[in-house]
Write an enzyme that holds these catalytic residues in place. Structure first.
Site, PDB file in Angstrom:
ATOM      1  N   TYR A 155      71.724   9.875 153.366  1.00 27.13           N
ATOM      2  CA  TYR A 155      72.128   9.079 152.200  1.00 27.13           C
ATOM      3  C   TYR A 155      73.399   8.278 152.500  1.00 27.13           C
ATOM      4  CZ  TYR A 155      73.107   8.356 147.163  1.00 27.13           C
ATOM      5  OH  TYR A 155      73.353   7.820 145.914  1.00 27.13           O
ATOM      6  N   LYS A 159      73.900   4.253 152.490  1.00 27.18           N
ATOM      7  CA  LYS A 159      74.829   3.608 151.558  1.00 27.18           C
ATOM      8  C   LYS A 159      75.936   2.838 152.302  1.00 27.18           C
ATOM      9  CE  LYS A 159      72.808   4.881 147.729  1.00 27.18           C
ATOM     10  NZ  LYS A 159      72.105   3.868 146.906  1.00 27.18           N
ATOM     11  N   ILE A 188      77.716  10.078 138.719  1.00 30.91           N
ATOM     12  CA  ILE A 188      77.200   9.549 137.449  1.00 30.91           C
ATOM     13  C   ILE A 188      76.145  10.517 136.918  1.00 30.91           C
ATOM     14  CG2 ILE A 188      76.195   7.551 136.283  1.00 30.91           C
ATOM     15  CD1 ILE A 188      78.823   6.897 137.788  1.00 30.91           C
TER      16      ILE A 188
HETATM   17  P1  NAI Z   1      67.461   8.160 139.334  1.00 22.92           P
HETATM   18  O1  NAI Z   1      66.800   9.117 140.233  1.00 22.92           O
HETATM   19  O2  NAI Z   1      67.728   8.549 137.930  1.00 22.92           O
HETATM   20  O3  NAI Z   1      66.634   6.776 139.289  1.00 22.92           O
HETATM   21  C1  NAI Z   1      66.157   6.193 140.475  1.00 22.92           C
HETATM   22  C2  NAI Z   1      65.248   5.041 140.164  1.00 22.92           C
HETATM   23  O4  NAI Z   1      64.792   4.513 141.406  1.00 22.92           O
HETATM   24  C3  NAI Z   1      63.999   5.417 139.367  1.00 22.92           C
HETATM   25  O5  NAI Z   1      63.738   4.362 138.458  1.00 22.92           O
HETATM   26  C4  NAI Z   1      62.898   5.436 140.435  1.00 22.92           C
HETATM   27  O6  NAI Z   1      61.616   5.074 139.919  1.00 22.92           O
HETATM   28  C5  NAI Z   1      63.388   4.394 141.392  1.00 22.92           C
HETATM   29  N1  NAI Z   1      62.876   4.543 142.748  1.00 22.92           N
HETATM   30  C6  NAI Z   1      63.022   5.584 143.597  1.00 22.92           C
HETATM   31  N2  NAI Z   1      62.400   5.337 144.753  1.00 22.92           N
HETATM   32  C7  NAI Z   1      61.840   4.111 144.623  1.00 22.92           C
HETATM   33  C8  NAI Z   1      61.068   3.291 145.484  1.00 22.92           C
HETATM   34  N3  NAI Z   1      60.746   3.664 146.731  1.00 22.92           N
HETATM   35  N4  NAI Z   1      60.653   2.078 145.035  1.00 22.92           N
HETATM   36  C9  NAI Z   1      60.989   1.673 143.792  1.00 22.92           C
HETATM   37  N5  NAI Z   1      61.725   2.390 142.939  1.00 22.92           N
HETATM   38  C10 NAI Z   1      62.138   3.597 143.356  1.00 22.92           C
HETATM   39  O7  NAI Z   1      68.800   7.739 140.078  1.00 22.92           O
HETATM   40  P2  NAI Z   1      70.181   7.134 139.560  1.00 22.92           P
HETATM   41  O8  NAI Z   1      71.174   8.220 139.496  1.00 22.92           O
HETATM   42  O9  NAI Z   1      69.965   6.282 138.378  1.00 22.92           O
HETATM   43  O10 NAI Z   1      70.570   6.234 140.823  1.00 22.92           O
HETATM   44  C11 NAI Z   1      70.369   4.830 140.882  1.00 22.92           C
HETATM   45  C12 NAI Z   1      71.076   4.295 142.106  1.00 22.92           C
HETATM   46  O11 NAI Z   1      72.459   4.640 142.035  1.00 22.92           O
HETATM   47  C13 NAI Z   1      70.556   4.885 143.417  1.00 22.92           C
HETATM   48  O12 NAI Z   1      70.576   3.897 144.420  1.00 22.92           O
HETATM   49  C14 NAI Z   1      71.572   5.956 143.724  1.00 22.92           C
HETATM   50  O13 NAI Z   1      71.634   6.243 145.093  1.00 22.92           O
HETATM   51  C15 NAI Z   1      72.837   5.315 143.218  1.00 22.92           C
HETATM   52  N6  NAI Z   1      73.928   6.234 142.949  1.00 22.92           N
HETATM   53  C16 NAI Z   1      73.807   7.227 142.003  1.00 22.92           C
HETATM   54  C17 NAI Z   1      74.861   8.087 141.777  1.00 22.92           C
HETATM   55  C18 NAI Z   1      74.796   9.179 140.760  1.00 22.92           C
HETATM   56  O14 NAI Z   1      75.761   9.972 140.709  1.00 22.92           O
HETATM   57  N7  NAI Z   1      73.757   9.289 139.942  1.00 22.92           N
HETATM   58  C19 NAI Z   1      76.117   7.965 142.540  1.00 22.92           C
HETATM   59  C20 NAI Z   1      76.123   6.906 143.489  1.00 22.92           C
HETATM   60  C21 NAI Z   1      75.070   6.077 143.677  1.00 22.92           C
END
Ligand code: NAI
Length: 247
Positions: A155, A159, A188
């Site tokens: 990861y 990133k 988050i």
């Molecule tokens: P989440 O797991 O709640 O949502 C992820 C979204 O990505 C979902 O809508 C899913 O359908 C979609 N997704 C996953 N694989 C996919 C693929 N191959 N093709 C198309 N869509 C795909 O995750 P969250 O927490 O909302 O994270 C969103 C972004 O923020 C990610 O890139 C994550 O790495 C990043 N992030 C999140 C943090 C956190 O603490 N939640 C911290 C830092 C970064």
């Protein structure tokens, strides 16, 4: 409104941070398409939310990791809404485990979705944005790409890669009216982090100066700014939104 007549695509917009960004862009007047991996109902509900602000919404089931599939997604959005002004590369997954336990598929899965997915969508989108001589690309990175977190070699590599990619694409397309920036969220509160152990979460909470975990809207507010008319002189940057965690 800030984003009237703009067209946006948010990958991974069916839940969490992507959903909050999609709704916030719609609230500012943009037409917003989301892509998602599997949950049709969740995606449909987000489209309803987008349309409740009076604009156009659409959802596309599409895997960002597929080169052709991502290009088809971008073209489909541009065709449906007559262009593409804002791309938010948000789709991401985790497959956390210590390096010696990390399987090849753990590495490939995370790199393919989180880093190659950004390349795939961006490469398709800049062709359209170049013709328009306008574009805003916002990549969702992570503080994991800045400070090493054990168990996240895959990861963190993805990133950190996003941040390097952001700087290069910003240079390549700056003269074409396209800005490219990353947001590096801290911790988050979303489905992605809900499964983490309470003890681990409490340990992190104690290290966050503002004294709380982030919510998706904290990230969405920055995405709206970077997508909007007043941020045109900012490009190639990573905006850290972590409540001070990495100070
Ligand atoms: P989440 O797991 O709640 O949502 C992820 C979204 O990505 C979902 O809508 C899913 O359908 C979609 N997704 C996953 N694989 C996919 C693929 N191959 N093709 C198309 N869509 C795909 O995750 P969250 O927490 O909302 O994270 C969103 C972004 O923020 C990610 O890139 C994550 O790495 C990043 N992030 C999140 C943090 C956190 O603490 N939640 C911290 C830092 C970064």
């Amino acid at each position: 409104m800030l984003l009237n007549n703009r067209v946006a695509l948010v990958t991974g917009g069916s839940r969490g941070i992507g959903k909050a960004i999609a709704l916030a862009l719609a609230e500012q007047g943009a037409s917003v398409a989301i892509s998602y991996k599997s949950n049709d109902e969740a995606a449909a509900a987000v489209v309803e939310g987008i349309e409740s602000y009076g604009g156009r919404g659409a959802a596309f089931r599409s895997d960002v990791a597929g080169f052709e599939e991502a290009a088809e997604l971008v073209d489909a959005v541009a065709e449906r809404f007559g262009g593409l002004d804002i791309l938010v590369n948000n789709a991401g997954i985790t497959r956390d485990t210590l390096l010696l336990r990390m399987k090849e598929e753990d590495w490939d899965g995370v790199l393919d979705t989180n880093l190659k997915g950004v390349f795939n969508c961006t490469r398709a989108a800049v062709k359209i944005m170049m013709r328009q001589r306008f574009g805003r690309i916002i990549n969702i990175a992570s503080v994991a790409g800045l400070s090493g977190i054990p168990g996240q070699a895959n990861y963190a590599a993805a990133k950190a890669g996003i941040m390097g990619f952001t700087r290069v694409v910003a240079r390549e397309f700056g003269s074409r009216g396209i800005t490219v920036n990353s947001i590096a969220p801290g911790f988050i509160d979303t489905d992605m982090t809900s499964g983490l152990q309470d003890e681990y979460k409490q340990g992190i909470l104690q290290r966050i100066p503002v004294g709380r975990f982030g919510v998706p809207e904290d990230i969405a507010a920055v995405a709206v700014f970077l997508a909007g008319p007043t941020s045109g002189y900012i490009t190639g940057q990573t905006v850290v939104v972590d409540g001070g965690l990495t100070i």
